[in-house]
Design a protein around this motif. Structure first.
Motif, mmCIF file in Angstrom:
data_model
loop_
_atom_site.group_PDB
_atom_site.id
_atom_site.type_symbol
_atom_site.label_atom_id
_atom_site.label_comp_id
_atom_site.label_asym_id
_atom_site.label_seq_id
_atom_site.Cartn_x
_atom_site.Cartn_y
_atom_site.Cartn_z
ATOM 1 N N MET A 121 0.846 -1.173 0.000
ATOM 2 C CA MET A 121 0.000 0.000 0.000
ATOM 3 C C MET A 121 0.895 1.241 0.000
ATOM 4 O O MET A 121 1.834 1.338 0.773
ATOM 5 N N LYS A 122 0.581 2.166 -0.876
ATOM 6 C CA LYS A 122 1.372 3.385 -0.994
ATOM 7 C C LYS A 122 0.642 4.537 -0.320
ATOM 8 O O LYS A 122 -0.574 4.517 -0.149
ATOM 9 N N SER A 123 1.406 5.550 0.063
ATOM 10 C CA SER A 123 0.804 6.683 0.754
ATOM 11 C C SER A 123 -0.194 7.422 -0.131
ATOM 12 O O SER A 123 -1.160 7.986 0.367
ATOM 13 N N VAL A 124 0.016 7.402 -1.434
ATOM 14 C CA VAL A 124 -0.938 8.041 -2.355
ATOM 15 C C VAL A 124 -2.291 7.341 -2.255
ATOM 16 O O VAL A 124 -3.343 7.996 -2.237
ATOM 17 N N ASP A 125 -2.264 6.008 -2.178
ATOM 18 C CA ASP A 125 -3.503 5.247 -2.053
ATOM 19 C C ASP A 125 -4.198 5.551 -0.727
ATOM 20 O O ASP A 125 -5.418 5.682 -0.673
ATOM 21 N N VAL A 126 -3.413 5.658 0.325
ATOM 22 C CA VAL A 126 -3.977 5.930 1.650
ATOM 23 C C VAL A 126 -4.614 7.311 1.684
ATOM 24 O O VAL A 126 -5.706 7.491 2.214
ATOM 25 N N ARG A 127 -3.947 8.288 1.113
ATOM 26 C CA ARG A 127 -4.482 9.656 1.123
ATOM 27 C C ARG A 127 -5.760 9.783 0.287
ATOM 28 O O ARG A 127 -6.576 10.668 0.537
ATOM 29 N N ALA A 128 -5.961 8.887 -0.672
ATOM 30 C CA ALA A 128 -7.160 8.931 -1.519
ATOM 31 C C ALA A 128 -8.376 8.324 -0.824
ATOM 32 O O ALA A 128 -9.502 8.515 -1.271
ATOM 33 N N MET A 129 -8.166 7.617 0.278
ATOM 34 C CA MET A 129 -9.263 6.951 0.980
ATOM 35 C C MET A 129 -10.056 7.938 1.828
ATOM 36 O O MET A 129 -9.521 8.934 2.310
ATOM 37 N N THR A 130 -11.331 7.605 2.023
ATOM 38 C CA THR A 130 -12.157 8.391 2.933
ATOM 39 C C THR A 130 -11.859 7.961 4.371
ATOM 40 O O THR A 130 -11.167 6.962 4.602
ATOM 41 N N GLU A 131 -12.400 8.694 5.313
ATOM 42 C CA GLU A 131 -12.152 8.384 6.727
ATOM 43 C C GLU A 131 -12.701 7.006 7.104
ATOM 44 O O GLU A 131 -12.063 6.257 7.844
ATOM 45 N N ASP A 132 -13.871 6.658 6.576
ATOM 46 C CA ASP A 132 -14.452 5.338 6.858
ATOM 47 C C ASP A 132 -13.599 4.219 6.269
ATOM 48 O O ASP A 132 -13.395 3.180 6.906
ATOM 49 N N GLN A 133 -13.100 4.442 5.066
ATOM 50 C CA GLN A 133 -12.241 3.437 4.445
ATOM 51 C C GLN A 133 -10.949 3.260 5.247
ATOM 52 O O GLN A 133 -10.463 2.136 5.400
ATOM 53 N N LEU A 134 -10.412 4.360 5.743
ATOM 54 C CA LEU A 134 -9.191 4.277 6.560
ATOM 55 C C LEU A 134 -9.442 3.464 7.829
ATOM 56 O O LEU A 134 -8.622 2.632 8.209
ATOM 57 N N GLN A 135 -10.575 3.713 8.463
ATOM 58 C CA GLN A 135 -10.915 2.972 9.690
ATOM 59 C C GLN A 135 -11.048 1.479 9.401
ATOM 60 O O GLN A 135 -10.552 0.651 10.163
ATOM 61 N N ASP A 136 -11.719 1.137 8.315
ATOM 62 C CA ASP A 136 -11.900 -0.273 7.947
ATOM 63 C C ASP A 136 -10.565 -0.939 7.647
ATOM 64 O O ASP A 136 -10.300 -2.060 8.090
ATOM 65 N N GLU A 137 -9.732 -0.254 6.899
ATOM 66 C CA GLU A 137 -8.421 -0.810 6.540
ATOM 67 C C GLU A 137 -7.544 -0.960 7.777
ATOM 68 O O GLU A 137 -6.831 -1.957 7.932
ATOM 69 N N LEU A 138 -7.607 0.010 8.683
ATOM 70 C CA LEU A 138 -6.825 -0.057 9.922
ATOM 71 C C LEU A 138 -7.257 -1.248 10.761
ATOM 72 O O LEU A 138 -6.414 -1.997 11.290
ATOM 73 N N LEU A 139 -8.549 -1.458 10.869
ATOM 74 C CA LEU A 139 -9.064 -2.600 11.631
ATOM 75 C C LEU A 139 -8.617 -3.919 11.009
ATOM 76 O O LEU A 139 -8.172 -4.828 11.716
ATOM 77 N N LYS A 140 -8.695 -4.003 9.693
ATOM 78 C CA LYS A 140 -8.274 -5.215 8.980
ATOM 79 C C LYS A 140 -6.785 -5.494 9.203
ATOM 80 O O LYS A 140 -6.381 -6.629 9.470
ATOM 81 N N LEU A 141 -5.975 -4.443 9.123
ATOM 82 C CA LEU A 141 -4.528 -4.617 9.296
ATOM 83 C C LEU A 141 -4.166 -4.996 10.730
ATOM 84 O O LEU A 141 -3.252 -5.789 10.953
#
Length: 68
Positions: A1-21
């Motif tokens: 995962m690249k920082s560009v991809d992370v910055r393109a995510m919404t706050e909900d997507q970030l929360q979901d991805e963080l939980l998954k990781l």
């Protein structure tokens, strides 16, 4: 995962991805303790991805506080 991809995510997507990781990190830690972990580099990748997501979240939070 690249920082560009992370910055393109919404706050909900970030929360979901963080939980998954974090779940994956937990599972990898158990595999490592029991000697079943085959891809040892994956643990470091997961840690860096978690840090990337948390950094973006903190940046956004800081920008919102300064904007208010």
């Amino acid at each position: 995962m690249k920082s560009v991809d992370v910055r393109a995510m919404t706050e909900d997507q970030l929360q979901d991805e963080l939980l998954k990781l974090k779940k994956e990190q937990f599972n990898l830690r158990f595999q490592q303790a029991s000697g079943q972990l085959e891809n040892t580099a994956r643990y470091g990748q997961v840690r860096r991805d978690i840090a990337r997501i948390m950094t973006v979240q903190n940046e956004r939070k800081s920008q919102q506080e300064q904007g208010s």
